[in-house]
Design an enzyme around this catalytic site. Structure first.
Site, mmCIF file in Angstrom:
data_model
loop_
_atom_site.group_PDB
_atom_site.id
_atom_site.type_symbol
_atom_site.label_atom_id
_atom_site.label_comp_id
_atom_site.label_asym_id
_atom_site.label_seq_id
_atom_site.Cartn_x
_atom_site.Cartn_y
_atom_site.Cartn_z
ATOM 1 N N GLY B 23 0.786 -1.230 0.000
ATOM 2 C CA GLY B 23 0.000 0.000 0.000
ATOM 3 C C GLY B 23 0.816 1.275 0.000
ATOM 4 O O GLY B 23 0.276 2.354 0.170
ATOM 5 N N ASP B 25 2.739 4.505 -1.398
ATOM 6 C CA ASP B 25 2.707 5.358 -2.586
ATOM 7 C C ASP B 25 3.398 6.667 -2.259
ATOM 8 O O ASP B 25 3.987 6.809 -1.184
ATOM 9 C CB ASP B 25 1.270 5.549 -3.079
ATOM 10 N N LYS B 221 2.575 2.990 -9.428
ATOM 11 C CA LYS B 221 2.649 4.220 -8.651
ATOM 12 C C LYS B 221 3.791 5.070 -9.180
ATOM 13 O O LYS B 221 4.857 4.535 -9.513
ATOM 14 C CB LYS B 221 2.881 3.885 -7.179
ATOM 15 N N ASP B 249 -0.348 6.291 -11.314
ATOM 16 C CA ASP B 249 -1.048 6.864 -10.159
ATOM 17 C C ASP B 249 -0.074 7.687 -9.331
ATOM 18 O O ASP B 249 0.900 7.151 -8.804
ATOM 19 C CB ASP B 249 -1.619 5.709 -9.316
ATOM 20 N N ASN B 251 -1.025 9.729 -6.719
ATOM 21 C CA ASN B 251 -1.520 9.941 -5.355
ATOM 22 C C ASN B 251 -1.364 11.382 -4.861
ATOM 23 O O ASN B 251 -0.916 11.619 -3.737
ATOM 24 C CB ASN B 251 -0.842 8.957 -4.394
ATOM 25 N N GLU B 275 -3.512 9.089 -12.671
ATOM 26 C CA GLU B 275 -4.497 9.127 -11.590
ATOM 27 C C GLU B 275 -4.042 10.063 -10.487
ATOM 28 O O GLU B 275 -2.858 10.071 -10.137
ATOM 29 C CB GLU B 275 -4.652 7.695 -11.063
ATOM 30 N N GLU B 304 -10.930 8.606 -5.668
ATOM 31 C CA GLU B 304 -10.901 7.870 -4.400
ATOM 32 C C GLU B 304 -10.916 8.790 -3.197
ATOM 33 O O GLU B 304 -11.345 8.406 -2.121
ATOM 34 C CB GLU B 304 -9.697 6.924 -4.341
ATOM 35 N N ASP B 327 -15.687 5.434 -4.994
ATOM 36 C CA ASP B 327 -15.180 4.658 -3.858
ATOM 37 C C ASP B 327 -16.365 4.365 -2.941
ATOM 38 O O ASP B 327 -17.232 5.215 -2.737
ATOM 39 C CB ASP B 327 -14.109 5.475 -3.130
ATOM 40 N N HIS B 354 -12.370 2.808 -7.714
ATOM 41 C CA HIS B 354 -11.231 2.590 -6.833
ATOM 42 C C HIS B 354 -11.568 1.447 -5.887
ATOM 43 O O HIS B 354 -12.686 1.361 -5.384
ATOM 44 C CB HIS B 354 -10.948 3.852 -6.020
ATOM 45 N N GLY B 356 -9.388 -1.846 -3.234
ATOM 46 C CA GLY B 356 -8.162 -2.180 -2.517
ATOM 47 C C GLY B 356 -8.399 -2.069 -1.027
ATOM 48 O O GLY B 356 -9.489 -2.362 -0.554
ATOM 49 N N GLU B 385 -10.810 -1.593 -10.199
ATOM 50 C CA GLU B 385 -9.529 -1.903 -9.556
ATOM 51 C C GLU B 385 -9.641 -3.154 -8.683
ATOM 52 O O GLU B 385 -10.664 -3.436 -8.073
ATOM 53 C CB GLU B 385 -9.095 -0.720 -8.682
#
Lengths: 444, 444
Positions: B23, B25, B221, B249, B251, B275, B304, B327, B354, B356, B385
């Protein structure tokens, strides 16, 4: 500035204002003005404690307390020199903490919690320096001011260099403005005359009292019922005439097209602005409304629930606001409000702060006085909201003279509340609340 | 549907994912996927309990718990018939509560708390009706669906009548799509191959594993270091070739102009989208970035951390997004996500959810399947996703087959977690956490 932070405490302080229908508007029926009250202690032997608040309407004030407790650990143990020597960096560290930022980022509860914490840190700094906050800020160099700010996400609207230029251009005339400020204060308007919950009789009486006190700008709440709004606008204009300013506040009641329609029968009362016509998140919506009202010379004002500098930036970029209403507890304290002041100066927009609630007047006066001294360098078209509630609970309450805020003189951010008030109004176990609950006047 | 809500409970459930660098990023270094877990009980004799989650990254999960507790009182004691007969109205009642709305409105902690509560209420409804949520929704009439939604603040983008038209126009072909869905599922892409924390070796290995499993769309990422991004993009394209899709992505790492510059050396890897290039609040910024990247055929995706339907509306109105990433826990549950699906259909934009974290895949699959059956009526350019973590804790984990989500079959929202997982991972006193704390692997 030396020493280390040894303790951060948070208390849930609420005032039962709903019992008297103060503060009612189209979206918030019965509210209890409340503060999550933060104190920051250090290992110095000077007895100085930094006091900060963040504001809420009662229910959920404990969520703010919890959120401040979640950042305690990031603050306790820090050296003051480390915090204040690069305050903008420290601000970013707290507001961008890798796990907590998911709950925002930089919005709502976690951001308002950051505001409470940083308000306390600012009070601490002012007290340590022996200066009221407006003076502490005014005595900083442009570079020192710029270093307070996190410019991330706003560099497409303002660069650090542009900020430096804004802060430098009026520096030579600052002393004159400071003399003016000490003599005349900063202009204010009153919202205490026209809450939605008031009867017509109360409305007339409140207008007359305010006129007698010298007020020249008045705000009324609108948005619950159009006929009611027209009737009340008539009453108020009858009392204050057309030489004084009338502002209208819809507290987010309308959809975009509804706002434009609703204002049609109200423009004849020549409001200076319509405040919060729709969702505080709707930049494009505000721009549409502003465009439609332009021919009637009615401006759009918003900001008290504008979550951060990123939304303010867009409101300015799209000509969606004519009046920028900063708030001392919504965004990330003075640091982020300076970013907003600088953008407003860049976009040539007047900042007219939101205040009221509990403590919002005490805090925001420092920011707008700094704006006058160092950023916009003018009071033209500027006016700071004033509401006459709950000032008695503060160690240095605001002083209003001739419809102006007089500059605070004690060191700090004017955010310290009286020990007795804190004990009486702590929720739910303070004297006031335990009695109300005992008497069945408040249901937990 | 009969009965009354008698109890709402909330638990703080956290998984120590940071120990394995899953997880990670550009903005969230070490995260512990967590859920505020809500259960809703009724006075019926059917043993049915509604289970809902709202998601966080660890620290602050207790703030979500507190915020859900703040709305408990508005839910307990309510008749189910009263809630579900006009669910959109009930949704508005909770999200616009006069005191709590100050802490949002409709954003951040209080809105994510509402998501948790409404997710549990949706699970309850599905279980009572004996249908998985996607099927419960698909079996509703267009009018019933429209009544789930609060249209306030979005009527300038979509009216109830337009929503009715969208929901009606493909109703006759719905049965065929349902057959397709049951056979082939809904297309997915994987994010599990390219977290920032992974070494190049892990990256290659993860790509090869994913290819072997039949994945055709991969997300990486970016945003910490440009050379690193180029190197990793090369590795991934080497592995997956150019016939498969690569998404990037960031973030929220960049400012607006920085995003445009940073993407210049990356467009040659032909990403389908970039993203979260900047602040999730920056509608105008996303529009600027989208415009700059259009000539390179790189789309902008976000959502998200898009706080509510009002921001989604503006992203669509300004052509700021090409891919709408809903989300299940950020906005106000299914009710608000339907508003977003309807607007996306109106603006002809694909919804690519989104997922995860923990439980996000389990929940959001229902929403996107409903979109396919009743709203967009297509899977063209749509992809959901998928991340392969923590599914084992759910009573009905997602089933992936040939890179597609297979439709859930058990009644409810797939949001119920195993009793043993709840007990083990409750923070801080569950077995897992008390051991980690004892071993000094986690500092409170």
């Amino acid at each position: 500035i030396s020493g280390k932070i040894t303790e951060v405490k948070v208390r849930d302080i609420r005032f039962p204002t709903s019992l008297e229908h103060h503060g009612s508007d189209a979206m918030h029926g019965e509210v209890d003005y409340s503060a999550a009250y933060v104190t920051v202690e250090t290992d110095s032997n000077d007895d100085i404690i930094g006091c900060g608040i963040t504001f809420s309407l009662g229910r959920g004030n404990d969520i703010l307390v919890k959120a401040i407790e979640a950042i305690q650990g990031l603050v306790i143990g820090r050296e003051l020199s480390n915090i204040y020597s690069n305050f903008g960096k420290f601000w970013r560290e707290i507001t961008q903490e890798g796990q907590l930022r998911w709950l925002g980022p930089e919005k709502g509860v976690v951001h308002m919690a950051a505001a409470g914490m940083f308000n306390a840190l600012w009070d601490l700094w002012g007290k340590k320096a022996g200066k009221p906050l407006w003076k502490l800020l005014a005595d900083m160099s442009p570079l020192e001011v710029v270093n307070l700010v996190d410019f991330s996400y706003i560099t497409d609207a303002i660069t650090k260099q542009e900020a430096m230029d804004i802060l430098t251009r009026n520096k030579t005339s600052q002393k004159e403005r400071e003399d003016q400020l000490l003599k005349r204060g900063f202009p204010a308007y009153t919202t205490s005359t026209a809450w939605l919950g008031y009867s017509d009789e109360t409305l007339v009486k409140k207008c007359q009292e305010a006129l007698a006190q010298g007020w020249t700008k008045f705000k009324m709440k609108v948005g619950s019922d159009i006929d009611d709004d027209v009737r009340r606008a008539n009453i108020i204009r009858d009392q204050i005439g057309y030489d004084r300013d009338l502002m209208m506040d819809a507290n987010q009641k309308w959809d975009v097209n509804e706002a434009i329609e609703w204002m049609k029968p109200l423009v004849k009362f020549r409001p200076l602005w319509i405040e919060e016509p729709t969702s505080p998140d709707d930049v494009i919506g505000h721009a549409t409304i502003a465009k439609a009202l332009k021919e009637h010379k009615v401006g759009v004002a918003t900001g008290e629930q504008c979550q951060n500098r990123v939304i303010f930036k867009q409101l300015m970029q799209t000509n969606a606001v004519s009046f920028v209403q900063i708030d001392s507890c919504r965004v990330g304290s003075i640091n982020e409000n300076i970013a907003i002041l600088l953008m407003a100066a860049k976009f040539n927009l007047p900042v007219c702060p939101h205040a009221g609630g509990v403590g919002l007047c005490e805090l925001v006066q420092h920011i707008i006085m700094f704006d006058y001294l160092c950023v916009s360098a003018t009071t033209d078209g500027r006016v700071c909201e004033y509401v006459d509630h709950l000032h008695e609970h503060f160690v240095e309450p605001v002083r209003i003279k001739d419809a102006s805020y007089m500059s605070p003189q004690k060191p700090g951010y004017s955010s310290e509340m009286k020990a007795e008030s804190l004990d009486n109004y702590e929720f739910p176990n303070g004297t006031i609340w335990s009695n109300l609950i005992k008497e069945g006047k408040f249901k937990m």
